[in-house]
Design an enzyme around this catalytic site. Sequence first.
Site, PDB file in Angstrom:
ATOM      1  N   HIS A 101      18.603  41.802 -19.269  1.00  0.00           N
ATOM      2  CA  HIS A 101      18.719  40.409 -19.696  1.00  0.00           C
ATOM      3  C   HIS A 101      17.553  40.067 -20.628  1.00  0.00           C
ATOM      4  O   HIS A 101      16.430  40.512 -20.418  1.00  0.00           O
ATOM      5  CB  HIS A 101      18.735  39.468 -18.490  1.00  0.00           C
ATOM      6  CG  HIS A 101      19.179  38.084 -18.863  1.00  0.00           C
ATOM      7  ND1 HIS A 101      18.330  37.183 -19.469  1.00  0.00           N
ATOM      8  CD2 HIS A 101      20.380  37.473 -18.767  1.00  0.00           C
ATOM      9  CE1 HIS A 101      19.004  36.068 -19.724  1.00  0.00           C
ATOM     10  NE2 HIS A 101      20.249  36.210 -19.304  1.00  0.00           N
ATOM     11  N   GLY A 179      20.549  28.919 -23.331  1.00  0.00           N
ATOM     12  CA  GLY A 179      19.875  27.733 -22.825  1.00  0.00           C
ATOM     13  C   GLY A 179      19.531  26.708 -23.887  1.00  0.00           C
ATOM     14  O   GLY A 179      18.765  25.778 -23.647  1.00  0.00           O
TER      15      GLY A 179
HETATM   16  P1  13P Z   1      23.051  29.678 -20.737  1.00  0.00           P
HETATM   17  O1  13P Z   1      24.543  29.683 -20.448  1.00  0.00           O
HETATM   18  O2  13P Z   1      22.304  28.712 -19.918  1.00  0.00           O
HETATM   19  O3  13P Z   1      22.792  29.579 -22.204  1.00  0.00           O
HETATM   20  O4  13P Z   1      22.516  31.133 -20.286  1.00  0.00           O
HETATM   21  C1  13P Z   1      23.151  32.266 -20.748  1.00  0.00           C
HETATM   22  C2  13P Z   1      22.599  33.449 -20.046  1.00  0.00           C
HETATM   23  O5  13P Z   1      21.479  33.851 -20.270  1.00  0.00           O
HETATM   24  C3  13P Z   1      23.459  34.110 -19.056  1.00  0.00           C
HETATM   25  O6  13P Z   1      22.894  35.317 -18.645  1.00  0.00           O
END
Ligand code: 13P
Length: 264
Positions: A101, A179
């Site tokens: 990630h 995010g």
């Molecule tokens: P968001 O959906 O909050 O942008 O996060 C995506 C993410 O990193 C999922 O692993």
Amino acid sequence: MGGRRYVTGNWKMHTSRAEAVALASGVVAQLQQVPAWDPDVVRVGLAPPFPFLEAVRDAVAGHPVELVAQDCHAEPRGAFTGWVSAPMLASVGVRRVIVGHSERRQHAGEDDALVRRKLEAALEAGLDPVVCVGEQLAERDAGRHEAVVEAQARGALEGLDPAAYARVVVAYEPVWAIGTGRTATPEQAGTMHRFIGGLLASFGPQAAGVPVIYGGSVKPDNIDGLARQDGIAGALVGGASLEAGSFVQIVRGVAEQARAGARS
Ligand code: 13P
């Protein structure tokens, strides 16, 4: 596009134990109200924080919802204070584990070589890996997004045992879309998914079938456009997975597109 889809909620470092149980219970209850959802076609996963894995496992028991972990260590055991190994996760009922990630690449200094070792550790422990790749904003602005993602995908996945590819899911998560509320357009995401799909196909016929899901500000109101794109096999959802209703709406979107795709 045929084939299996995946929608996984990555809760990151959110929820209390009670909130985790309530969220998981809400998801399974609301999933039952989605007639388009065939759990064999759209695999739904929840990735809570480590301390709540077992509580969430119990909350979804008897429902076709997969328990997913957010990370694992590359070694099965040892003097690694604070880490959690893949066999430990398997022993509490985890089915899949996210590796690479961008938040771990960024905040824990993980590089492609370590992501590869984690992927192999997961496979060895019987966990199916979800491998994240994705470029940063400066890399996209410099036109380097394909080169960056290619290096990440090669590092993690090139030259695996051919049978292992059937167990892998790739998540394309452009870092600038995580995010931020600034999701990639369906066209941007679709182009990258097809690029990644072509690259995987060059690793061998088995790798050609690896599903590529999208992550980065996926919400109920943008999932339809994303899921309609050829090559987008589902979603890895952060913020919107912290609310059962919005997460299940995203499952619904993917399930409806899967149905429409199967008909066309
Ligand atoms: P968001 O959906 O909050 O942008 O996060 C995506 C993410 O990193 C999922 O692993």
